[in-house]
Write an enzyme that holds these catalytic residues in place. Sequence first.
Site, PDB file in Angstrom:
ATOM      1  N   ASP A  11       0.869  -1.179   0.000  1.00 47.76           N
ATOM      2  CA  ASP A  11       0.000   0.000   0.000  1.00 47.76           C
ATOM      3  C   ASP A  11       0.910   1.234   0.000  1.00 47.76           C
ATOM      4  OD1 ASP A  11       0.890   0.288   2.614  1.00 47.76           O
ATOM      5  OD2 ASP A  11      -1.107   0.253   3.522  1.00 47.76           O
ATOM      6  N   HIS A  12       0.308   2.404   0.200  1.00 51.63           N
ATOM      7  CA  HIS A  12       1.096   3.652   0.159  1.00 51.63           C
ATOM      8  C   HIS A  12       2.201   3.654   1.211  1.00 51.63           C
ATOM      9  CE1 HIS A  12      -2.328   3.988   2.847  1.00 51.63           C
ATOM     10  NE2 HIS A  12      -1.647   4.877   3.551  1.00 51.63           N
ATOM     11  N   CYS A  68       3.095  -3.189   4.051  1.00 50.38           N
ATOM     12  CA  CYS A  68       2.256  -2.053   4.449  1.00 50.38           C
ATOM     13  C   CYS A  68       2.970  -1.375   5.620  1.00 50.38           C
ATOM     14  CB  CYS A  68       0.823  -2.473   4.773  1.00 50.38           C
ATOM     15  SG  CYS A  68       0.617  -3.548   6.205  1.00 50.38           S
ATOM     16  N   GLY A  69       2.266  -0.552   6.379  1.00 46.91           N
ATOM     17  CA  GLY A  69       2.934   0.175   7.459  1.00 46.91           C
ATOM     18  C   GLY A  69       3.479  -0.764   8.520  1.00 46.91           C
ATOM     19  N   THR A  70       2.625  -1.680   8.970  1.00 46.80           N
ATOM     20  CA  THR A  70       3.018  -2.622  10.020  1.00 46.80           C
ATOM     21  C   THR A  70       3.222  -4.041   9.508  1.00 46.80           C
ATOM     22  OG1 THR A  70       0.709  -3.132  10.432  1.00 46.80           O
ATOM     23  CG2 THR A  70       1.691  -1.364  11.787  1.00 46.80           C
ATOM     24  N   GLY A  73      -2.003  -5.527   8.595  1.00 41.63           N
ATOM     25  CA  GLY A  73      -3.213  -5.484   7.777  1.00 41.63           C
ATOM     26  C   GLY A  73      -3.076  -6.368   6.550  1.00 41.63           C
ATOM     27  N   HIS A 101       8.561 -24.550   8.973  1.00 42.51           N
ATOM     28  CA  HIS A 101       7.508 -25.246   9.719  1.00 42.51           C
ATOM     29  C   HIS A 101       6.102 -24.965   9.203  1.00 42.51           C
ATOM     30  CE1 HIS A 101       9.969 -26.196  13.625  1.00 42.51           C
ATOM     31  NE2 HIS A 101      10.577 -26.564  12.515  1.00 42.51           N
ATOM     32  N   ASN A 102       5.847 -23.738   8.758  1.00 42.56           N
ATOM     33  CA  ASN A 102       4.474 -23.384   8.339  1.00 42.56           C
ATOM     34  C   ASN A 102       4.304 -23.410   6.826  1.00 42.56           C
ATOM     35  OD1 ASN A 102       5.126 -20.746  10.601  1.00 42.56           O
ATOM     36  ND2 ASN A 102       3.928 -22.562  11.175  1.00 42.56           N
ATOM     37  N   ARG A 135       6.605 -33.953   9.905  1.00 44.62           N
ATOM     38  CA  ARG A 135       5.463 -33.737  10.803  1.00 44.62           C
ATOM     39  C   ARG A 135       4.762 -32.404  10.528  1.00 44.62           C
ATOM     40  NH1 ARG A 135      10.000 -32.094  13.446  1.00 44.62           N
ATOM     41  NH2 ARG A 135       9.887 -30.341  14.901  1.00 44.62           N
ATOM     42  N   HIS A 136       5.485 -31.490   9.903  1.00 40.72           N
ATOM     43  CA  HIS A 136       4.887 -30.183   9.626  1.00 40.72           C
ATOM     44  C   HIS A 136       3.890 -30.252   8.474  1.00 40.72           C
ATOM     45  CE1 HIS A 136       7.633 -28.648  12.532  1.00 40.72           C
ATOM     46  NE2 HIS A 136       8.665 -29.138  11.851  1.00 40.72           N
ATOM     47  N   ARG A 139       0.420 -30.709   9.753  1.00 41.14           N
ATOM     48  CA  ARG A 139      -0.123 -29.482  10.358  1.00 41.14           C
ATOM     49  C   ARG A 139      -0.536 -28.484   9.282  1.00 41.14           C
ATOM     50  NH1 ARG A 139       4.791 -30.049  14.661  1.00 41.14           N
ATOM     51  NH2 ARG A 139       3.797 -31.725  15.863  1.00 41.14           N
TER      52      ARG A 139
HETATM   53  C1  RB5 Z   1      -1.801   2.770   6.506  1.00 43.49           C
HETATM   54  O1  RB5 Z   1      -1.782   3.976   7.194  1.00 43.49           O
HETATM   55  C2  RB5 Z   1      -1.639   1.615   7.463  1.00 43.49           C
HETATM   56  O2  RB5 Z   1      -2.767   1.483   8.264  1.00 43.49           O
HETATM   57  C3  RB5 Z   1      -1.365   0.345   6.712  1.00 43.49           C
HETATM   58  O3  RB5 Z   1      -0.247   0.513   5.917  1.00 43.49           O
HETATM   59  C4  RB5 Z   1      -1.066  -0.898   7.536  1.00 43.49           C
HETATM   60  O4  RB5 Z   1      -0.088  -0.633   8.494  1.00 43.49           O
HETATM   61  C5  RB5 Z   1      -2.214  -1.598   8.086  1.00 43.49           C
HETATM   62  O5  RB5 Z   1      -2.083  -2.640   8.738  1.00 43.49           O
END
Ligand code: RB5
Length: 155
Positions: A11-12, A68-70, A73, A101-102, A135-136, A139
Amino acid sequence: MTEKPVAIACDHAGYALKEELKKYFERIGVAYTDYGTDGVCSVDYPEYAHRLCTALQQEKHELGVLVCGTGIGMCMAANKHRGIRAAVCSDTFSARMTRMHNNANVLCLGARVVGVGLAEDLVGVFLGTAFEGGRHQRRVEMLNNLDENGKSEER
Ligand code: RB5
């Protein structure tokens, strides 16, 4: 390492890091397909997660990277897709283990969490680590059953 091009989308908030990761792919000789976004104008991360995950489901790619930012999302959106196993990682141990494993097929990164150097390491480890199976496998099949019918296994 995957035979098919790696899919990447953002995303942005993830745009600048995605562009850095594309340069990294070029430096290490890894083919990629960019599913956007193409700038810093505000967009909605579920749309870009959906574009990338649909391409994986169509078997155009084996592995993808969402930024994305974190990373959170994107990861939530990606894991709504059948057959997609997405993991947010900000340490290389987790990036390695989620492949081993995943059998994770999508790495989610937070551009506001990790710097470019660490993001490159995370991607390198993710792409360079194979699923251990054994074993994975059972799962992961249980995860697939959750996708299909909301039950971890048929009994
Ligand atoms: C955008 O501001 C932010 O919410 C998005 O990039 C992300 O971190 C969401 O999980």
